[in-house]
Design a protein around this motif. Structure first.
Motif, PDB file in Angstrom:
ATOM      1  N   ASP A 103       0.828  -1.302  -0.089  1.00 40.28           N
ATOM      2  CA  ASP A 103      -0.057  -0.050  -0.203  1.00 40.28           C
ATOM      3  C   ASP A 103       0.782   1.204  -0.048  1.00 40.28           C
ATOM      4  OD1 ASP A 103      -2.207  -1.675   0.072  1.00 40.28           O
ATOM      5  OD2 ASP A 103      -2.803  -1.321   2.203  1.00 40.28           O
ATOM      6  N   SER A 104       2.101   1.270   0.759  1.00 43.29           N
ATOM      7  CA  SER A 104       2.856   2.425   0.813  1.00 43.29           C
ATOM      8  C   SER A 104       3.533   2.805  -0.376  1.00 43.29           C
ATOM      9  CB  SER A 104       4.065   2.126   1.946  1.00 43.29           C
ATOM     10  OG  SER A 104       4.894   3.139   1.744  1.00 43.29           O
ATOM     11  N   GLN A 105       3.813   1.557  -1.133  1.00 42.70           N
ATOM     12  CA  GLN A 105       4.483   1.861  -2.626  1.00 42.70           C
ATOM     13  C   GLN A 105       3.314   2.087  -3.743  1.00 42.70           C
ATOM     14  OE1 GLN A 105       5.751  -1.912  -3.719  1.00 42.70           O
ATOM     15  NE2 GLN A 105       7.759  -2.110  -2.195  1.00 42.70           N
ATOM     16  N   ARG A 106       2.339   1.685  -3.385  1.00 42.05           N
ATOM     17  CA  ARG A 106       1.153   2.144  -4.352  1.00 42.05           C
ATOM     18  C   ARG A 106       0.728   3.799  -4.184  1.00 42.05           C
ATOM     19  NH1 ARG A 106      -4.284  -0.356  -4.408  1.00 42.05           N
ATOM     20  NH2 ARG A 106      -3.425  -1.584  -3.091  1.00 42.05           N
ATOM     21  N   ARG A 107       0.757   4.076  -2.879  1.00 45.15           N
ATOM     22  CA  ARG A 107       0.502   5.615  -2.477  1.00 45.15           C
ATOM     23  C   ARG A 107       1.636   6.333  -3.029  1.00 45.15           C
ATOM     24  NH1 ARG A 107      -0.858   4.375   2.461  1.00 45.15           N
ATOM     25  NH2 ARG A 107       1.187   4.342   3.167  1.00 45.15           N
ATOM     26  N   GLN A 108       3.129   5.967  -2.729  1.00 43.46           N
ATOM     27  CA  GLN A 108       4.096   6.651  -3.245  1.00 43.46           C
ATOM     28  C   GLN A 108       3.988   6.845  -4.952  1.00 43.46           C
ATOM     29  OE1 GLN A 108       7.659   5.125  -1.741  1.00 43.46           O
ATOM     30  NE2 GLN A 108       7.438   6.179   0.017  1.00 43.46           N
ATOM     31  N   ASN A 109       3.565   5.690  -5.646  1.00 44.49           N
ATOM     32  CA  ASN A 109       3.631   6.067  -7.062  1.00 44.49           C
ATOM     33  C   ASN A 109       2.437   6.848  -7.584  1.00 44.49           C
ATOM     34  OD1 ASN A 109       5.606   4.109  -7.605  1.00 44.49           O
ATOM     35  ND2 ASN A 109       4.315   2.214  -7.505  1.00 44.49           N
ATOM     36  N   ALA A 117       1.320   9.379  -5.807  1.00 47.91           N
ATOM     37  CA  ALA A 117       1.682  10.888  -5.520  1.00 47.91           C
ATOM     38  C   ALA A 117       2.750  11.078  -6.645  1.00 47.91           C
ATOM     39  CB  ALA A 117       2.410  10.710  -4.223  1.00 47.91           C
ATOM     40  N   ASP A 118       3.570  10.364  -7.027  1.00 52.87           N
ATOM     41  CA  ASP A 118       4.496  10.649  -8.104  1.00 52.87           C
ATOM     42  C   ASP A 118       4.045  10.941  -9.403  1.00 52.87           C
ATOM     43  OD1 ASP A 118       6.591  10.523  -6.379  1.00 52.87           O
ATOM     44  OD2 ASP A 118       7.262   8.514  -6.958  1.00 52.87           O
ATOM     45  N   LYS A 119       2.919  10.068  -9.891  1.00 51.64           N
ATOM     46  CA  LYS A 119       2.324  10.306 -10.923  1.00 51.64           C
ATOM     47  C   LYS A 119       1.403  11.613 -10.885  1.00 51.64           C
ATOM     48  CE  LYS A 119       1.554   5.602 -12.292  1.00 51.64           C
ATOM     49  NZ  LYS A 119       0.868   4.423 -12.507  1.00 51.64           N
ATOM     50  N   PRO A 152       9.339  12.855 -13.693  1.00 51.80           N
ATOM     51  CA  PRO A 152       9.650  12.065 -14.789  1.00 51.80           C
ATOM     52  C   PRO A 152      10.463  10.729 -14.409  1.00 51.80           C
ATOM     53  CG  PRO A 152      10.422  14.519 -14.953  1.00 51.80           C
ATOM     54  CD  PRO A 152       9.976  14.211 -13.690  1.00 51.80           C
ATOM     55  N   GLU A 153      10.386   9.641 -15.432  1.00 50.16           N
ATOM     56  CA  GLU A 153      11.022   8.619 -15.072  1.00 50.16           C
ATOM     57  C   GLU A 153      12.545   8.461 -14.514  1.00 50.16           C
ATOM     58  OE1 GLU A 153       9.551   5.372 -14.969  1.00 50.16           O
ATOM     59  OE2 GLU A 153       7.737   6.514 -15.477  1.00 50.16           O
ATOM     60  N   GLU A 154      13.516   9.371 -15.015  1.00 48.05           N
ATOM     61  CA  GLU A 154      14.845   9.499 -14.949  1.00 48.05           C
ATOM     62  C   GLU A 154      14.709   9.944 -13.415  1.00 48.05           C
ATOM     63  OE1 GLU A 154      13.827  13.024 -17.356  1.00 48.05           O
ATOM     64  OE2 GLU A 154      13.854  10.790 -17.607  1.00 48.05           O
TER      65      GLU A 154
END
Length: 143
Positions: free
Chosen positions: A71-77, A79-81, A86-88
């Protein structure tokens, strides 16, 4: 504690900057508020020991931690989107590597220690030589 770390300090790659011991450092105890002479206390103790012996408590704990990390990883993804990173830049965010201290890093403190040790040795030898010179002549410092 592991749940808090998994929820709040887990990065995108399931890495965390914190270290958690693999086993308990101090034994942890669990308390259940029960009235004195509760008739089902022995049954509760038996069930807790059975769950622990079967490894169910460990399995449940592991599943909760894995879910919290996911859930933490999904939440961070998300937030980044939303922030349009950018990807780099995503690859460089949070990839700070901890370096071990080597002799190169410790040369300054080593030289300071050696200078201090040699200075204190020089002062000590100076005091010894002065006390030997004045004691041989019979001169007292108390006069």
């Amino acid at each position: 504690m592991k749940l808090m770390i998994a929820e709040h300090f887990t990065g995108k790659g399931a890495s965390t900057p914190l270290y958690v011991a693999r086993q308990n450092i101090l034994p942890g105890y669990c308390g259940w508020p029960l009235a004195p002479n509760t008739p089902f206390k022995t049954n509760l103790d038996e069930y807790i020991l059975a769950f622990h012996g079967a490894g169910l408590i460990q399995r449940w704990t592991t599943r909760v931690l894995e879910r919290a990390q996911f859930d933490s990883q999904r939440r961070q993804n998300r937030a980044d989107k939303e922030n349009n990173i950018p990807e780099e830049e995503e690859a460089t965010v949070g990839t700070q590597v901890t370096m071990a201290l080597t002799l190169v890093h410790m040369q300054g403190p080593l030289f300071l220690y050696l200078i201090g040790a040699s200075l204190s040795l020089g002062v000590f030898l100076g005091e010894i030589s002065v006390s030997i010179c004045y004691l041989d002549r019979g001169i007292s410092w108390l006069q």
